[in-house]
Scaffold this motif. Sequence first.
Motif, PDB file in Angstrom:
ATOM      1  N   HIS A  60       0.860  -1.186   0.129  1.00  0.00           N
ATOM      2  CA  HIS A  60       0.014  -0.124   0.013  1.00  0.00           C
ATOM      3  C   HIS A  60       1.015   1.318   0.074  1.00  0.00           C
ATOM      4  O   HIS A  60       0.570   1.929  -0.577  1.00  0.00           O
ATOM      5  CB  HIS A  60      -0.892  -0.032   1.289  1.00  0.00           C
ATOM      6  CG  HIS A  60      -1.897   1.265   1.494  1.00  0.00           C
ATOM      7  ND1 HIS A  60      -2.929   1.674   0.343  1.00  0.00           N
ATOM      8  CD2 HIS A  60      -1.682   2.256   2.185  1.00  0.00           C
ATOM      9  CE1 HIS A  60      -3.291   2.621   0.889  1.00  0.00           C
ATOM     10  NE2 HIS A  60      -2.733   3.166   2.028  1.00  0.00           N
ATOM     11  N   PHE A  63       2.197   1.873  -3.325  1.00  0.00           N
ATOM     12  CA  PHE A  63       1.056   2.167  -4.334  1.00  0.00           C
ATOM     13  C   PHE A  63       1.011   3.883  -4.109  1.00  0.00           C
ATOM     14  O   PHE A  63       1.011   4.488  -4.904  1.00  0.00           O
ATOM     15  CB  PHE A  63      -0.327   1.563  -3.953  1.00  0.00           C
ATOM     16  CG  PHE A  63      -1.289   2.212  -4.218  1.00  0.00           C
ATOM     17  CD1 PHE A  63      -2.082   2.315  -5.414  1.00  0.00           C
ATOM     18  CD2 PHE A  63      -2.170   2.961  -2.989  1.00  0.00           C
ATOM     19  CE1 PHE A  63      -3.217   3.106  -5.558  1.00  0.00           C
ATOM     20  CE2 PHE A  63      -3.210   3.699  -3.304  1.00  0.00           C
ATOM     21  CZ  PHE A  63      -3.792   3.838  -4.732  1.00  0.00           C
ATOM     22  N   LEU A  64       1.013   4.416  -2.695  1.00  0.00           N
ATOM     23  CA  LEU A  64       0.824   5.718  -2.335  1.00  0.00           C
ATOM     24  C   LEU A  64       2.191   6.511  -3.100  1.00  0.00           C
ATOM     25  O   LEU A  64       2.074   7.385  -3.615  1.00  0.00           O
ATOM     26  CB  LEU A  64       0.992   5.867  -1.201  1.00  0.00           C
ATOM     27  CG  LEU A  64      -0.130   5.454   0.053  1.00  0.00           C
ATOM     28  CD1 LEU A  64      -0.071   5.521   1.485  1.00  0.00           C
ATOM     29  CD2 LEU A  64      -1.537   6.103  -0.420  1.00  0.00           C
ATOM     30  N   SER A  76      -1.879  11.918   2.554  1.00  0.00           N
ATOM     31  CA  SER A  76      -2.589  10.841   2.950  1.00  0.00           C
ATOM     32  C   SER A  76      -2.230  10.534   4.636  1.00  0.00           C
ATOM     33  O   SER A  76      -1.241  11.011   4.887  1.00  0.00           O
ATOM     34  CB  SER A  76      -2.153   9.423   1.887  1.00  0.00           C
ATOM     35  OG  SER A  76      -0.775   9.365   2.128  1.00  0.00           O
ATOM     36  N   ILE A 101      -7.656   3.722  -7.278  1.00  0.00           N
ATOM     37  CA  ILE A 101      -8.096   2.810  -6.206  1.00  0.00           C
ATOM     38  C   ILE A 101      -7.969   1.418  -6.615  1.00  0.00           C
ATOM     39  O   ILE A 101      -7.552   0.663  -5.909  1.00  0.00           O
ATOM     40  CB  ILE A 101      -9.495   3.311  -5.701  1.00  0.00           C
ATOM     41  CG1 ILE A 101      -9.459   4.687  -5.000  1.00  0.00           C
ATOM     42  CG2 ILE A 101     -10.084   2.142  -4.751  1.00  0.00           C
ATOM     43  CD1 ILE A 101     -10.839   5.319  -4.940  1.00  0.00           C
ATOM     44  N   ASP A 104      -4.947  -0.143  -5.654  1.00  0.00           N
ATOM     45  CA  ASP A 104      -4.336  -0.254  -4.383  1.00  0.00           C
ATOM     46  C   ASP A 104      -4.575  -1.831  -3.962  1.00  0.00           C
ATOM     47  O   ASP A 104      -5.450  -2.256  -4.100  1.00  0.00           O
ATOM     48  CB  ASP A 104      -5.339   0.604  -3.389  1.00  0.00           C
ATOM     49  CG  ASP A 104      -4.900   0.665  -2.056  1.00  0.00           C
ATOM     50  OD1 ASP A 104      -4.147  -0.108  -1.408  1.00  0.00           O
ATOM     51  OD2 ASP A 104      -5.425   1.683  -1.312  1.00  0.00           O
ATOM     52  N   TYR A 107      -7.364  -2.665  -1.966  1.00  0.00           N
ATOM     53  CA  TYR A 107      -8.676  -2.857  -2.803  1.00  0.00           C
ATOM     54  C   TYR A 107      -8.679  -4.217  -3.461  1.00  0.00           C
ATOM     55  O   TYR A 107      -9.546  -4.835  -3.429  1.00  0.00           O
ATOM     56  CB  TYR A 107      -8.889  -1.707  -4.065  1.00  0.00           C
ATOM     57  CG  TYR A 107      -9.969  -2.028  -5.008  1.00  0.00           C
ATOM     58  CD1 TYR A 107     -11.032  -1.416  -4.526  1.00  0.00           C
ATOM     59  CD2 TYR A 107      -9.675  -2.681  -6.206  1.00  0.00           C
ATOM     60  CE1 TYR A 107     -12.122  -1.705  -5.414  1.00  0.00           C
ATOM     61  CE2 TYR A 107     -10.741  -2.795  -6.868  1.00  0.00           C
ATOM     62  CZ  TYR A 107     -12.046  -2.336  -6.781  1.00  0.00           C
ATOM     63  OH  TYR A 107     -13.071  -2.569  -7.479  1.00  0.00           O
ATOM     64  N   TYR A 114     -14.055   2.008   0.226  1.00  0.00           N
ATOM     65  CA  TYR A 114     -13.755   3.394  -0.096  1.00  0.00           C
ATOM     66  C   TYR A 114     -14.924   4.164  -0.364  1.00  0.00           C
ATOM     67  O   TYR A 114     -15.871   3.776  -0.677  1.00  0.00           O
ATOM     68  CB  TYR A 114     -12.934   3.089  -1.290  1.00  0.00           C
ATOM     69  CG  TYR A 114     -11.618   2.578  -1.559  1.00  0.00           C
ATOM     70  CD1 TYR A 114     -11.543   1.006  -1.487  1.00  0.00           C
ATOM     71  CD2 TYR A 114     -10.235   3.093  -1.200  1.00  0.00           C
ATOM     72  CE1 TYR A 114     -10.442   0.415  -1.313  1.00  0.00           C
ATOM     73  CE2 TYR A 114      -9.285   2.382  -1.161  1.00  0.00           C
ATOM     74  CZ  TYR A 114      -9.488   1.104  -1.264  1.00  0.00           C
ATOM     75  OH  TYR A 114      -7.968   0.240  -1.075  1.00  0.00           O
TER      76      TYR A 114
END
Length: 134
Positions: A60, A63-64, A76, A101, A104, A107, A114
């Motif tokens: 995650h 991903f960010l 975030s 999204i 992610d 997800y 979300y």
Amino acid sequence: MSAFVGSILIWQSSGRRLVRNFGYYKVNLRTNRIGDGVMFIVLLKYVKPLSVVDDFIQEHVDFLDKHYKKGDFIFSGRRDPRIGGVILVNSNDENAVKEIIKEDPFYKNQVADYELIKFSPTKYDDKFSPFINS
């Protein structure tokens, strides 16, 4: 100046469905890619135990980092208490935000639901103006 139309979207990863849509705001942001758009606040709510969340946390974070480098994200962080997270997305395109999204790991692995909130920052500190003004 932008007109109010208002919006709250709830998009659940388990059902992957739109629950409510009340329209949108428009505001001029800092990049040509954004243009006369809106910002999105993405609220994540964990639906799995924190032990499962922790299994995917590094993916995650990667991903960010990817989306910070692309200029997609403004900020975030974790919610307190630790029930999920918050991401401010620099986009006016709802479909583009949904596509982001989908990348992610939370997800992909159904770790979080979300909620997307479209909004127009109409009042803000001068330090935030680079994100608002072209």
